[in-house]
Design a protein around this motif. Structure first.
Motif, PDB file in Angstrom:
ATOM      1  N   CYS A   1     -15.324  41.063 -48.428  1.00  0.00           N
ATOM      2  CA  CYS A   1     -15.350  41.730 -49.533  1.00  0.00           C
ATOM      3  C   CYS A   1     -16.741  41.252 -49.612  1.00  0.00           C
ATOM      4  CB  CYS A   1     -15.307  40.969 -51.103  1.00  0.00           C
ATOM      5  SG  CYS A   1     -15.470  39.759 -51.615  1.00  0.00           S
ATOM      6  N   ALA A   2     -17.227  42.172 -50.582  1.00  0.00           N
ATOM      7  CA  ALA A   2     -19.355  42.449 -50.261  1.00  0.00           C
ATOM      8  C   ALA A   2     -20.178  41.314 -50.439  1.00  0.00           C
ATOM      9  CB  ALA A   2     -19.895  42.869 -51.336  1.00  0.00           C
ATOM     10  N   ILE A   3     -19.344  40.450 -51.637  1.00  0.00           N
ATOM     11  CA  ILE A   3     -19.956  39.066 -51.776  1.00  0.00           C
ATOM     12  C   ILE A   3     -19.576  38.230 -50.736  1.00  0.00           C
ATOM     13  CG2 ILE A   3     -19.747  37.189 -53.187  1.00  0.00           C
ATOM     14  CD1 ILE A   3     -20.590  39.381 -55.296  1.00  0.00           C
ATOM     15  N   SER A   4     -18.690  38.053 -49.767  1.00  0.00           N
ATOM     16  CA  SER A   4     -18.204  36.722 -48.941  1.00  0.00           C
ATOM     17  C   SER A   4     -19.808  37.319 -48.217  1.00  0.00           C
ATOM     18  CB  SER A   4     -17.018  36.897 -48.255  1.00  0.00           C
ATOM     19  OG  SER A   4     -16.852  38.192 -47.949  1.00  0.00           O
ATOM     20  N   ARG A   5     -19.544  38.965 -47.891  1.00  0.00           N
ATOM     21  CA  ARG A   5     -20.121  39.329 -46.478  1.00  0.00           C
ATOM     22  C   ARG A   5     -22.424  38.963 -46.801  1.00  0.00           C
ATOM     23  NH1 ARG A   5     -18.776  43.800 -43.173  1.00  0.00           N
ATOM     24  NH2 ARG A   5     -20.379  44.641 -42.741  1.00  0.00           N
ATOM     25  N   ALA A   6     -22.575  39.658 -48.237  1.00  0.00           N
ATOM     26  CA  ALA A   6     -23.913  39.312 -48.511  1.00  0.00           C
ATOM     27  C   ALA A   6     -23.825  38.324 -48.490  1.00  0.00           C
ATOM     28  CB  ALA A   6     -23.947  40.085 -49.771  1.00  0.00           C
ATOM     29  N   SER A   7     -23.026  36.926 -48.653  1.00  0.00           N
ATOM     30  CA  SER A   7     -23.810  35.454 -49.085  1.00  0.00           C
ATOM     31  C   SER A   7     -23.558  35.426 -47.831  1.00  0.00           C
ATOM     32  CB  SER A   7     -22.365  34.937 -49.667  1.00  0.00           C
ATOM     33  OG  SER A   7     -22.821  33.763 -49.508  1.00  0.00           O
ATOM     34  N   ALA A   8     -22.717  35.544 -46.527  1.00  0.00           N
ATOM     35  CA  ALA A   8     -22.722  35.608 -45.311  1.00  0.00           C
ATOM     36  C   ALA A   8     -24.250  35.734 -44.353  1.00  0.00           C
ATOM     37  CB  ALA A   8     -21.690  35.070 -44.531  1.00  0.00           C
ATOM     38  N   SER A   9     -24.305  36.706 -44.784  1.00  0.00           N
ATOM     39  CA  SER A   9     -26.222  37.378 -44.274  1.00  0.00           C
ATOM     40  C   SER A   9     -27.040  36.690 -44.968  1.00  0.00           C
ATOM     41  CB  SER A   9     -26.075  39.187 -44.749  1.00  0.00           C
ATOM     42  OG  SER A   9     -27.166  39.466 -44.228  1.00  0.00           O
TER      43      SER A   9
ATOM     44  N   ALA B   1     -13.620  33.467 -59.976  1.00  0.00           N
ATOM     45  CA  ALA B   1     -12.816  33.861 -58.607  1.00  0.00           C
ATOM     46  C   ALA B   1     -13.998  34.710 -57.709  1.00  0.00           C
ATOM     47  CB  ALA B   1     -12.165  35.205 -59.357  1.00  0.00           C
ATOM     48  N   ARG B   2     -15.587  35.341 -57.589  1.00  0.00           N
ATOM     49  CA  ARG B   2     -15.984  35.790 -56.886  1.00  0.00           C
ATOM     50  C   ARG B   2     -16.670  34.175 -56.297  1.00  0.00           C
ATOM     51  NH1 ARG B   2     -16.296  41.209 -56.530  1.00  0.00           N
ATOM     52  NH2 ARG B   2     -15.636  40.586 -54.281  1.00  0.00           N
ATOM     53  N   ILE B   3     -16.904  33.167 -57.115  1.00  0.00           N
ATOM     54  CA  ILE B   3     -17.623  31.752 -56.421  1.00  0.00           C
ATOM     55  C   ILE B   3     -17.204  32.016 -55.356  1.00  0.00           C
ATOM     56  CG2 ILE B   3     -18.727  29.714 -57.049  1.00  0.00           C
ATOM     57  CD1 ILE B   3     -18.519  31.240 -60.430  1.00  0.00           C
ATOM     58  N   LYS B   4     -16.192  31.720 -55.295  1.00  0.00           N
ATOM     59  CA  LYS B   4     -15.027  30.966 -53.848  1.00  0.00           C
ATOM     60  C   LYS B   4     -15.842  32.259 -52.253  1.00  0.00           C
ATOM     61  CE  LYS B   4     -10.969  29.341 -56.560  1.00  0.00           C
ATOM     62  NZ  LYS B   4     -10.978  28.103 -55.539  1.00  0.00           N
ATOM     63  N   CYS B   5     -15.716  33.644 -52.845  1.00  0.00           N
ATOM     64  CA  CYS B   5     -16.187  34.380 -52.313  1.00  0.00           C
ATOM     65  C   CYS B   5     -17.737  33.875 -51.572  1.00  0.00           C
ATOM     66  CB  CYS B   5     -16.358  35.722 -52.373  1.00  0.00           C
ATOM     67  SG  CYS B   5     -14.832  36.764 -53.288  1.00  0.00           S
ATOM     68  N   ALA B   6     -19.124  33.650 -52.519  1.00  0.00           N
ATOM     69  CA  ALA B   6     -19.902  33.858 -52.331  1.00  0.00           C
ATOM     70  C   ALA B   6     -19.767  31.437 -51.561  1.00  0.00           C
ATOM     71  CB  ALA B   6     -20.402  33.429 -53.430  1.00  0.00           C
ATOM     72  N   MET B   7     -19.052  31.061 -51.790  1.00  0.00           N
ATOM     73  CA  MET B   7     -19.500  29.839 -51.019  1.00  0.00           C
ATOM     74  C   MET B   7     -18.474  29.442 -49.615  1.00  0.00           C
ATOM     75  SD  MET B   7     -21.427  28.125 -52.993  1.00  0.00           S
ATOM     76  CE  MET B   7     -21.075  26.266 -51.911  1.00  0.00           C
ATOM     77  N   LEU B   8     -17.256  30.763 -49.363  1.00  0.00           N
ATOM     78  CA  LEU B   8     -16.637  30.869 -48.333  1.00  0.00           C
ATOM     79  C   LEU B   8     -17.595  30.689 -47.235  1.00  0.00           C
ATOM     80  CD1 LEU B   8     -14.412  30.908 -46.818  1.00  0.00           C
ATOM     81  CD2 LEU B   8     -14.154  33.537 -47.002  1.00  0.00           C
ATOM     82  N   PRO B   9     -18.916  31.374 -46.746  1.00  0.00           N
ATOM     83  CA  PRO B   9     -19.978  30.956 -45.821  1.00  0.00           C
ATOM     84  C   PRO B   9     -19.953  29.712 -45.660  1.00  0.00           C
ATOM     85  CG  PRO B   9     -20.049  32.834 -46.505  1.00  0.00           C
ATOM     86  CD  PRO B   9     -19.364  32.533 -47.636  1.00  0.00           C
ATOM     87  N   TRP B  10     -20.211  28.989 -47.114  1.00  0.00           N
ATOM     88  CA  TRP B  10     -21.486  27.845 -46.389  1.00  0.00           C
ATOM     89  C   TRP B  10     -20.481  26.846 -46.527  1.00  0.00           C
ATOM     90  CZ3 TRP B  10     -26.333  27.052 -46.903  1.00  0.00           C
ATOM     91  CH2 TRP B  10     -27.351  28.500 -47.769  1.00  0.00           C
TER      92      TRP B  10
END
Ligand code: ZN
Length: 147
Positions: free
Chosen positions: A64-72, A122-131
């Motif tokens: 999703c957008a959040i996981s991509r943005a967080s990884a970037s 639920a989106r916090i997991k998306c943001a933390m995934l790359p970390w």
């Protein structure tokens, strides 16, 4: 406050549309794959080490957008840092997302844009995934799940 929210959304949108360091690193020192089963995000993080310093960090995957943005944002913020600095940064992002501090620390830069996610657990997991995935790679593990 709405101006800040708009700015945060713009930063996230920019990283989603034009993700930085979205590539593989051939022959990298370490890499790990992360998976967030709740959202379906999949990310692979590549790290090139130079001694104790992350000389290059890149990612690939779909999510999703959040996981991509967080990884970037993560790849940009962690290049040129030591393992200890990256782990400390990762824990500060976690604290910011879990809402323990009211103001995002200034050193997080663009990553502060993710603080708006506090309202959406639920989106916090998306943001933390790359970390999580980056830390797994640095710890010599090959996979991580967002918990
Ligand atoms: Zn997601």
């Amino acid at each position: 406050m709405s101006d800040l929210t708009d700015l945060y959304q713009e930063i996230i949108l920019d990283h989603t549309k034009r993700p930085r360091n979205f590539r593989a690193i051939e022959g990298c020192t370490c890499a790990a794959e992360g998976h967030n089963p709740l959202c379906g995000d999949e990310v692979k993080v590549f790290v090139q080490m130079d001694g104790d310093t992350l000389s290059d960090v890149a990612f690939q995957g779909q999510g999703c957008a959040i996981s991509r943005a967080s990884a970037s944002m993560m790849t940009g913020k962690t290049q040129g840092r030591t393992v200890a600095e990256v782990k400390s940064l990762s824990s500060r992002v976690r604290v910011m997302l879990l809402g323990a501090s009211s103001e995002p620390p200034p050193e997080l830069g663009d990553l502060a844009a993710l603080s708006g996610l506090r309202k959406f657990p639920a989106r916090i997991k998306c943001a933390m995934l790359p970390w999580h995935t980056l830390e797994a790679a640095l710890d010599g593990k090959v996979s991580a799940t967002s918990e």
